[in-house]
Design a protein around this motif. Sequence first.
Motif, mmCIF file in Angstrom:
data_model
loop_
_atom_site.group_PDB
_atom_site.id
_atom_site.type_symbol
_atom_site.label_atom_id
_atom_site.label_comp_id
_atom_site.label_asym_id
_atom_site.label_seq_id
_atom_site.Cartn_x
_atom_site.Cartn_y
_atom_site.Cartn_z
ATOM 1 N N ARG A 75 0.804 -1.224 0.000
ATOM 2 C CA ARG A 75 0.000 0.000 0.000
ATOM 3 C C ARG A 75 0.835 1.270 0.000
ATOM 4 O O ARG A 75 0.296 2.360 0.183
ATOM 5 C CB ARG A 75 -0.944 -0.024 1.202
ATOM 6 N N CYS A 76 2.135 1.125 -0.206
ATOM 7 C CA CYS A 76 2.999 2.314 -0.255
ATOM 8 C C CYS A 76 2.655 3.191 -1.455
ATOM 9 O O CYS A 76 2.591 2.715 -2.592
ATOM 10 C CB CYS A 76 4.475 1.910 -0.353
ATOM 11 N N VAL A 77 2.449 4.473 -1.192
ATOM 12 C CA VAL A 77 2.276 5.451 -2.264
ATOM 13 C C VAL A 77 3.646 5.898 -2.762
ATOM 14 O O VAL A 77 3.853 6.140 -3.952
ATOM 15 C CB VAL A 77 1.458 6.662 -1.764
ATOM 16 N N SER A 153 13.615 -6.970 15.882
ATOM 17 C CA SER A 153 13.144 -6.263 14.696
ATOM 18 C C SER A 153 11.656 -5.978 14.823
ATOM 19 O O SER A 153 10.900 -6.807 15.333
ATOM 20 C CB SER A 153 13.402 -7.085 13.426
ATOM 21 N N VAL A 154 11.249 -4.796 14.355
ATOM 22 C CA VAL A 154 9.840 -4.406 14.358
ATOM 23 C C VAL A 154 9.470 -3.925 12.959
ATOM 24 O O VAL A 154 10.131 -3.039 12.405
ATOM 25 C CB VAL A 154 9.556 -3.293 15.391
ATOM 26 N N LEU A 155 8.430 -4.491 12.406
ATOM 27 C CA LEU A 155 7.946 -4.158 11.068
ATOM 28 C C LEU A 155 6.688 -3.306 11.207
ATOM 29 O O LEU A 155 5.737 -3.691 11.894
ATOM 30 C CB LEU A 155 7.653 -5.460 10.309
ATOM 31 N N ILE A 156 6.685 -2.147 10.545
ATOM 32 C CA ILE A 156 5.579 -1.189 10.674
ATOM 33 C C ILE A 156 5.097 -0.772 9.284
ATOM 34 O O ILE A 156 5.909 -0.536 8.379
ATOM 35 C CB ILE A 156 6.015 0.041 11.494
ATOM 36 N N GLY A 157 3.793 -0.649 9.131
ATOM 37 C CA GLY A 157 3.202 -0.341 7.838
ATOM 38 C C GLY A 157 3.205 1.141 7.496
ATOM 39 O O GLY A 157 3.651 1.987 8.279
ATOM 40 N N CYS A 158 2.677 1.446 6.314
ATOM 41 C CA CYS A 158 2.566 2.831 5.854
ATOM 42 C C CYS A 158 1.182 3.368 6.221
ATOM 43 O O CYS A 158 0.524 2.840 7.119
ATOM 44 C CB CYS A 158 2.816 2.901 4.349
ATOM 45 N N GLU A 159 0.731 4.407 5.513
ATOM 46 C CA GLU A 159 -0.539 5.044 5.849
ATOM 47 C C GLU A 159 -1.726 4.078 5.842
ATOM 48 O O GLU A 159 -2.616 4.164 6.680
ATOM 49 C CB GLU A 159 -0.820 6.192 4.871
ATOM 50 N N GLY A 160 -1.738 3.131 4.917
ATOM 51 C CA GLY A 160 -2.859 2.198 4.819
ATOM 52 C C GLY A 160 -2.668 0.906 5.584
ATOM 53 O O GLY A 160 -3.517 0.007 5.519
ATOM 54 N N GLY A 161 -1.563 0.786 6.309
ATOM 55 C CA GLY A 161 -1.296 -0.429 7.062
ATOM 56 C C GLY A 161 -0.945 -1.600 6.146
ATOM 57 O O GLY A 161 -0.639 -1.423 4.967
ATOM 58 N N PHE A 162 -0.989 -2.792 6.696
ATOM 59 C CA PHE A 162 -0.687 -3.996 5.932
ATOM 60 C C PHE A 162 -1.985 -4.715 5.538
ATOM 61 O O PHE A 162 -2.954 -4.734 6.294
ATOM 62 C CB PHE A 162 0.179 -4.963 6.748
ATOM 63 N N SER A 163 -1.967 -5.324 4.375
ATOM 64 C CA SER A 163 -3.113 -6.121 3.930
ATOM 65 C C SER A 163 -3.080 -7.482 4.615
ATOM 66 O O SER A 163 -2.053 -7.907 5.157
ATOM 67 C CB SER A 163 -3.063 -6.301 2.412
ATOM 68 N N ARG A 164 -4.208 -8.184 4.577
ATOM 69 C CA ARG A 164 -4.263 -9.541 5.142
ATOM 70 C C ARG A 164 -3.298 -10.463 4.405
ATOM 71 O O ARG A 164 -2.679 -11.341 5.007
ATOM 72 C CB ARG A 164 -5.683 -10.086 5.045
ATOM 73 N N ARG A 165 -3.192 -10.260 3.095
ATOM 74 C CA ARG A 165 -2.280 -11.093 2.307
ATOM 75 C C ARG A 165 -0.844 -10.915 2.771
ATOM 76 O O ARG A 165 -0.083 -11.880 2.891
ATOM 77 C CB ARG A 165 -2.403 -10.741 0.829
ATOM 78 N N GLN A 168 -0.214 -12.677 6.058
ATOM 79 C CA GLN A 168 -0.074 -14.121 5.868
ATOM 80 C C GLN A 168 1.310 -14.498 5.358
ATOM 81 O O GLN A 168 1.768 -15.628 5.548
ATOM 82 C CB GLN A 168 -1.143 -14.614 4.885
ATOM 83 N N ARG A 169 1.998 -13.540 4.746
ATOM 84 C CA ARG A 169 3.361 -13.789 4.259
ATOM 85 C C ARG A 169 4.390 -13.476 5.347
ATOM 86 O O ARG A 169 5.457 -14.093 5.399
ATOM 87 C CB ARG A 169 3.654 -12.938 3.022
ATOM 88 N N PHE A 170 4.095 -12.514 6.214
ATOM 89 C CA PHE A 170 5.044 -12.127 7.262
ATOM 90 C C PHE A 170 5.198 -13.211 8.329
ATOM 91 O O PHE A 170 6.294 -13.481 8.814
ATOM 92 C CB PHE A 170 4.604 -10.827 7.949
#
Length: 206
Positions: A75-77, A153-165, A168-170
């Motif tokens: 969801r990265c712009v 390690s910490v993984l953080i999303g962008c403005e729209g966050g992470f999708s369910r898909r 499921q990969r993370f």
Amino acid sequence: RFRMASPDGTLFLAQLELQDSRAYALMLEVISEENEMQTKVTLIQSLIKGERWDYFLQKATECGVTRIVPFVSERCVVKFDAKSDQKKLDRWRKIVREAAEQSRRNFIPEVTNPIDFTALSDYLGDMNYVAYEGESASDHQLNSILSFPLKTSVLIGCEGGFSRREMQRFIPLGFVPVGLGKRILRAETAAIVALTLIESKKTYIK
């Protein structure tokens, strides 16, 4: 006179000297001061727009991050091209260096080239967490973890966050979904909260 740090994190009091039209730093004394977090935190942060990214870089550095890994999520712009955007990466590293100096860090955090999912496994720690808004009302909170390993390690999303898909990969890679509290946070705020929560807990050496 000014403070400076060697690559191994040792702080010195130094003096600027000029000789034959060249400037160099004369080390006067070692400064006994430790300003780093015990836990070495790698923040894998999805790219966010403009000034908010610059704010994230600055504040994450002030809060003690060890390494920043820009991440291109679904969801990265914001897009990044390694060939044409080298100046952008140089500017990011300059922001981090200046923030480290301002906050009297022993180390300047590393800022890597942006990565996508295929390179995520190269940045795993002893424990790995992914901040997910779907966990905001659950018992799986970063704040409920009593201690963290030396390398986290910490993984953080962008403005729209992470999708369910994506989630499921993370998870098969070893990322544990966690919430950062009851409220939904902006991406740049989430990074600051995560670092603060981790620093408030005990570190165990693995």
